[in-house]
Design a protein around this motif. Sequence first.
Motif, PDB file in Angstrom:
ATOM      1  N   ASP A 308       0.827  -1.208   0.000  1.00 57.84           N
ATOM      2  CA  ASP A 308       0.000   0.000   0.000  1.00 57.84           C
ATOM      3  C   ASP A 308       0.867   1.266   0.000  1.00 57.84           C
ATOM      4  O   ASP A 308       0.560   2.251  -0.689  1.00 57.84           O
ATOM      5  CB  ASP A 308      -0.931   0.017   1.216  1.00 57.84           C
ATOM      6  N   ALA A 309       1.955   1.214   0.770  1.00 60.14           N
ATOM      7  CA  ALA A 309       2.869   2.362   0.809  1.00 60.14           C
ATOM      8  C   ALA A 309       3.488   2.597  -0.567  1.00 60.14           C
ATOM      9  O   ALA A 309       3.598   3.735  -1.032  1.00 60.14           O
ATOM     10  CB  ALA A 309       3.956   2.134   1.853  1.00 60.14           C
ATOM     11  N   ALA A 310       3.884   1.504  -1.224  1.00 62.89           N
ATOM     12  CA  ALA A 310       4.482   1.619  -2.563  1.00 62.89           C
ATOM     13  C   ALA A 310       3.467   2.195  -3.556  1.00 62.89           C
ATOM     14  O   ALA A 310       3.813   3.037  -4.393  1.00 62.89           O
ATOM     15  CB  ALA A 310       4.975   0.252  -3.039  1.00 62.89           C
ATOM     16  N   VAL A 311       2.221   1.746  -3.471  1.00 65.76           N
ATOM     17  CA  VAL A 311       1.177   2.244  -4.373  1.00 65.76           C
ATOM     18  C   VAL A 311       0.965   3.744  -4.170  1.00 65.76           C
ATOM     19  O   VAL A 311       0.913   4.530  -5.128  1.00 65.76           O
ATOM     20  CB  VAL A 311      -0.151   1.488  -4.149  1.00 65.76           C
ATOM     21  N   ILE A 312       0.874   4.165  -2.913  1.00 63.97           N
ATOM     22  CA  ILE A 312       0.639   5.580  -2.611  1.00 63.97           C
ATOM     23  C   ILE A 312       1.816   6.430  -3.089  1.00 63.97           C
ATOM     24  O   ILE A 312       1.630   7.501  -3.690  1.00 63.97           O
ATOM     25  CB  ILE A 312       0.399   5.773  -1.094  1.00 63.97           C
ATOM     26  N   LEU A 313       3.038   5.952  -2.837  1.00 62.63           N
ATOM     27  CA  LEU A 313       4.217   6.704  -3.272  1.00 62.63           C
ATOM     28  C   LEU A 313       4.279   6.798  -4.794  1.00 62.63           C
ATOM     29  O   LEU A 313       4.652   7.845  -5.347  1.00 62.63           O
ATOM     30  CB  LEU A 313       5.493   6.052  -2.726  1.00 62.63           C
ATOM     31  N   MET A 314       3.905   5.720  -5.471  1.00 59.51           N
ATOM     32  CA  MET A 314       3.905   5.762  -6.937  1.00 59.51           C
ATOM     33  C   MET A 314       2.837   6.721  -7.461  1.00 59.51           C
ATOM     34  O   MET A 314       3.034   7.386  -8.477  1.00 59.51           O
ATOM     35  CB  MET A 314       3.693   4.375  -7.519  1.00 59.51           C
ATOM     36  N   LEU A 315       1.720   6.780  -6.767  1.00 62.91           N
ATOM     37  CA  LEU A 315       0.668   7.729  -7.171  1.00 62.91           C
ATOM     38  C   LEU A 315       1.172   9.169  -7.100  1.00 62.91           C
ATOM     39  O   LEU A 315       0.958   9.963  -8.019  1.00 62.91           O
ATOM     40  CB  LEU A 315      -0.554   7.573  -6.262  1.00 62.91           C
ATOM     41  N   ILE A 316       1.862   9.486  -6.009  1.00 63.66           N
ATOM     42  CA  ILE A 316       2.404  10.839  -5.864  1.00 63.66           C
ATOM     43  C   ILE A 316       3.458  11.087  -6.937  1.00 63.66           C
ATOM     44  O   ILE A 316       3.504  12.159  -7.560  1.00 63.66           O
ATOM     45  CB  ILE A 316       3.012  11.027  -4.454  1.00 63.66           C
ATOM     46  N   HIS A 317       4.284  10.073  -7.185  1.00 59.81           N
ATOM     47  CA  HIS A 317       5.333  10.231  -8.189  1.00 59.81           C
ATOM     48  C   HIS A 317       4.742  10.380  -9.585  1.00 59.81           C
ATOM     49  O   HIS A 317       5.271  11.126 -10.419  1.00 59.81           O
ATOM     50  CB  HIS A 317       6.283   9.039  -8.161  1.00 59.81           C
ATOM     51  N   GLN A 318       3.665   9.691  -9.863  1.00 60.21           N
ATOM     52  CA  GLN A 318       3.032   9.824 -11.179  1.00 60.21           C
ATOM     53  C   GLN A 318       2.420  11.203 -11.360  1.00 60.21           C
ATOM     54  O   GLN A 318       2.392  11.741 -12.469  1.00 60.21           O
ATOM     55  CB  GLN A 318       1.982   8.729 -11.356  1.00 60.21           C
ATOM     56  N   PHE A 319       1.954  11.790 -10.277  1.00 60.21           N
ATOM     57  CA  PHE A 319       1.493  13.177 -10.315  1.00 60.21           C
ATOM     58  C   PHE A 319       2.664  14.089 -10.718  1.00 60.21           C
ATOM     59  O   PHE A 319       2.519  14.980 -11.560  1.00 60.21           O
ATOM     60  CB  PHE A 319       0.945  13.564  -8.938  1.00 60.21           C
ATOM     61  N   ILE A 320       3.831  13.853 -10.120  1.00 61.71           N
ATOM     62  CA  ILE A 320       5.023  14.647 -10.439  1.00 61.71           C
ATOM     63  C   ILE A 320       5.427  14.435 -11.896  1.00 61.71           C
ATOM     64  O   ILE A 320       5.713  15.394 -12.627  1.00 61.71           O
ATOM     65  CB  ILE A 320       6.187  14.268  -9.492  1.00 61.71           C
ATOM     66  N   THR A 321       5.436  13.181 -12.339  1.00 60.96           N
ATOM     67  CA  THR A 321       5.844  12.872 -13.709  1.00 60.96           C
ATOM     68  C   THR A 321       4.838  13.419 -14.719  1.00 60.96           C
ATOM     69  O   THR A 321       5.216  13.820 -15.828  1.00 60.96           O
ATOM     70  CB  THR A 321       6.001  11.351 -13.894  1.00 60.96           C
ATOM     71  N   PHE A 322       3.574  13.423 -14.347  1.00 54.57           N
ATOM     72  CA  PHE A 322       2.557  14.060 -15.188  1.00 54.57           C
ATOM     73  C   PHE A 322       2.932  15.527 -15.409  1.00 54.57           C
ATOM     74  O   PHE A 322       2.862  16.047 -16.523  1.00 54.57           O
ATOM     75  CB  PHE A 322       1.183  13.957 -14.522  1.00 54.57           C
ATOM     76  N   GLY A 323       3.344  16.180 -14.341  1.00 52.91           N
ATOM     77  CA  GLY A 323       3.764  17.572 -14.457  1.00 52.91           C
ATOM     78  C   GLY A 323       4.983  17.735 -15.346  1.00 52.91           C
ATOM     79  O   GLY A 323       5.052  18.658 -16.165  1.00 52.91           O
ATOM     80  N   PHE A 324       5.933  16.823 -15.211  1.00 50.19           N
ATOM     81  CA  PHE A 324       7.132  16.859 -16.054  1.00 50.19           C
ATOM     82  C   PHE A 324       6.764  16.754 -17.536  1.00 50.19           C
ATOM     83  O   PHE A 324       7.304  17.476 -18.373  1.00 50.19           O
ATOM     84  CB  PHE A 324       8.066  15.694 -15.693  1.00 50.19           C
ATOM     85  N   ALA A 325       5.890  15.820 -17.854  1.00 46.63           N
ATOM     86  CA  ALA A 325       5.511  15.608 -19.252  1.00 46.63           C
ATOM     87  C   ALA A 325       4.642  16.743 -19.779  1.00 46.63           C
ATOM     88  O   ALA A 325       4.723  17.106 -20.955  1.00 46.63           O
ATOM     89  CB  ALA A 325       4.782  14.267 -19.403  1.00 46.63           C
ATOM     90  N   CYS A 326       3.820  17.299 -18.900  1.00 45.15           N
ATOM     91  CA  CYS A 326       2.858  18.317 -19.344  1.00 45.15           C
ATOM     92  C   CYS A 326       3.450  19.717 -19.417  1.00 45.15           C
ATOM     93  O   CYS A 326       2.983  20.535 -20.222  1.00 45.15           O
ATOM     94  CB  CYS A 326       1.666  18.332 -18.383  1.00 45.15           C
ATOM     95  N   THR A 327       4.447  20.002 -18.606  1.00 43.08           N
ATOM     96  CA  THR A 327       4.985  21.364 -18.554  1.00 43.08           C
ATOM     97  C   THR A 327       5.464  21.869 -19.911  1.00 43.08           C
ATOM     98  O   THR A 327       5.158  23.008 -20.290  1.00 43.08           O
ATOM     99  CB  THR A 327       6.097  21.464 -17.489  1.00 43.08           C
ATOM    100  N   PRO A 328       6.206  21.072 -20.703  1.00 44.32           N
ATOM    101  CA  PRO A 328       6.569  21.553 -22.042  1.00 44.32           C
ATOM    102  C   PRO A 328       5.347  21.833 -22.916  1.00 44.32           C
ATOM    103  O   PRO A 328       5.355  22.767 -23.727  1.00 44.32           O
ATOM    104  CB  PRO A 328       7.417  20.409 -22.624  1.00 44.32           C
ATOM    105  N   LEU A 329       4.295  21.028 -22.735  1.00 44.37           N
ATOM    106  CA  LEU A 329       3.054  21.284 -23.486  1.00 44.37           C
ATOM    107  C   LEU A 329       2.420  22.593 -23.034  1.00 44.37           C
ATOM    108  O   LEU A 329       1.878  23.349 -23.845  1.00 44.37           O
ATOM    109  CB  LEU A 329       2.068  20.131 -23.279  1.00 44.37           C
ATOM    110  N   TYR A 330       2.493  22.845 -21.731  1.00 41.71           N
ATOM    111  CA  TYR A 330       1.990  24.131 -21.223  1.00 41.71           C
ATOM    112  C   TYR A 330       2.736  25.293 -21.878  1.00 41.71           C
ATOM    113  O   TYR A 330       2.133  26.301 -22.279  1.00 41.71           O
ATOM    114  CB  TYR A 330       2.155  24.210 -19.706  1.00 41.71           C
TER     115      TYR A 330
END
Length: 472
Positions: A308-330
């Motif tokens: 469960d801890a790994a899942v939650i941490l990955m969720l937060i990290h995917q939020f960060i990575t979403f930002g990484f991928a989206c920022t150039p599009l922004y």
Amino acid sequence: MSSEKQAEEAIVSSLNETMEHEEEDQGDNSIFSVKSLLWHGGSVYDAWFSCASNQVAQVLLTLPYSFSQMGMLSGIILQVFYGVLGSWTAYLISVLYIEYRTRKEKENVSFKNHVIQWFEVLDGLLGPYWKAIGLAFNCTFLLFGSVIQLIACASNIYYINDKLDKRTWTYIFGACCATTVFIPSFHNYRIWSFLGLGMTTYTAWYLTIAALVHGQVEGVTHQGPTKLVLYFTGATNILYTFGGHAVTVEIMHAMWKPQKFKYIYLLATLYVFTLTIPSASAVYWAFGDQLLNHSNAFSLLPHSAWRDAAVILMLIHQFITFGFACTPLYFVWEKVVGMHDTKSICLRAVSRLPVVIPIWFLAIIFPFFGPINSAVGSLLVSFTVYIIPALAHTLTYKSASARKNAAEKLPCFLPSWTAIYAVNTAIMIWVFVVGFGLGGWASMTNFIKQVDTFGLFAKCYQCPPSPSSKHH
């Protein structure tokens, strides 16, 4: 004075001006303020954390699936191979960025309140047709890269709370990820990059240790590779894994001394190897061919507080990575609507929101966690971060005068233009034939199979049947 020294001085001079401008805006003379410490990064270490954190996110959970498709030996060899290839093309991108910026600095062009992007580098060095090509491939790749992060969020949270289906979770996380519109640039990912890499590291070693402690399931088999279509699907997922440098130029531009970026991506890749190879090998060893029908490694590991801890941490990290991928599009969208020079974070955030809507929609249409990685890898990553940088570098320095006046010296390990041309050509041929050709055929075949099996807008992709459905 050498051209490389001139390039360095020109860029440092420009950056000093930019930093002075930012300090005036902030009205804070304390270099070591908490805001600067957490929010405003631009050092070599910040760039390393950004590269390492961005390079491996949800793909960590799909690599065991790839190993089941192609076998452990091929999986390990191709990880190292594509890791080296990716590091080389990231180096080429960094060289082209320095070349472009040096030429512009000599023309007294200022980049205050302007973030240089890859398509602008191509435009400045090779012309408008290259700008169009770079813009099309880079934006499409980053669009689907963001889609994949959103799909991964829904896929992962389901293993903690299955009361809601994955489509509903996609709606929820789409709204959450939309908050990344408030992060102005890659300068402001300092604390997020650091935390993101820590989260990925925990998850990787959780997968490794949990699989070893669990041991091999009864009757485990390791038959891969059994079909060419599966082999090349797995191979293109690995190509996708080490093709995360579509944001290299933006990360470089956020650095105080971007000329120091050259080997950062390689160092980040070496660290990523310590996460991807042990975890994928251990999970494949434990579960074998069962992974062929479980593209998310979490689905086979027993429920526990550690998982469960790994899942939650990955969720937060995917939020960060979403930002990484989206920022150039922004950034691209801001330039289109004329908001890129606006200082108001709120106005820029509002102008960015239309970028999130198509990402949200595509994640609902194609919720195929795993197979979509391979499709994006073969059709987009192969060109965006392998073929185009290698070809652009070759064409930029095709003339004797361009080579003589190059802003960057040749690398010490390859001090020959002929050798560099040979390496670039080999990469282009290999990735076009194996990555795009065979990989495209295999990944699209597999992708179409998922569409035929689950349909578009699948409500809960690869979910186990509910008790109520079993009775019917």
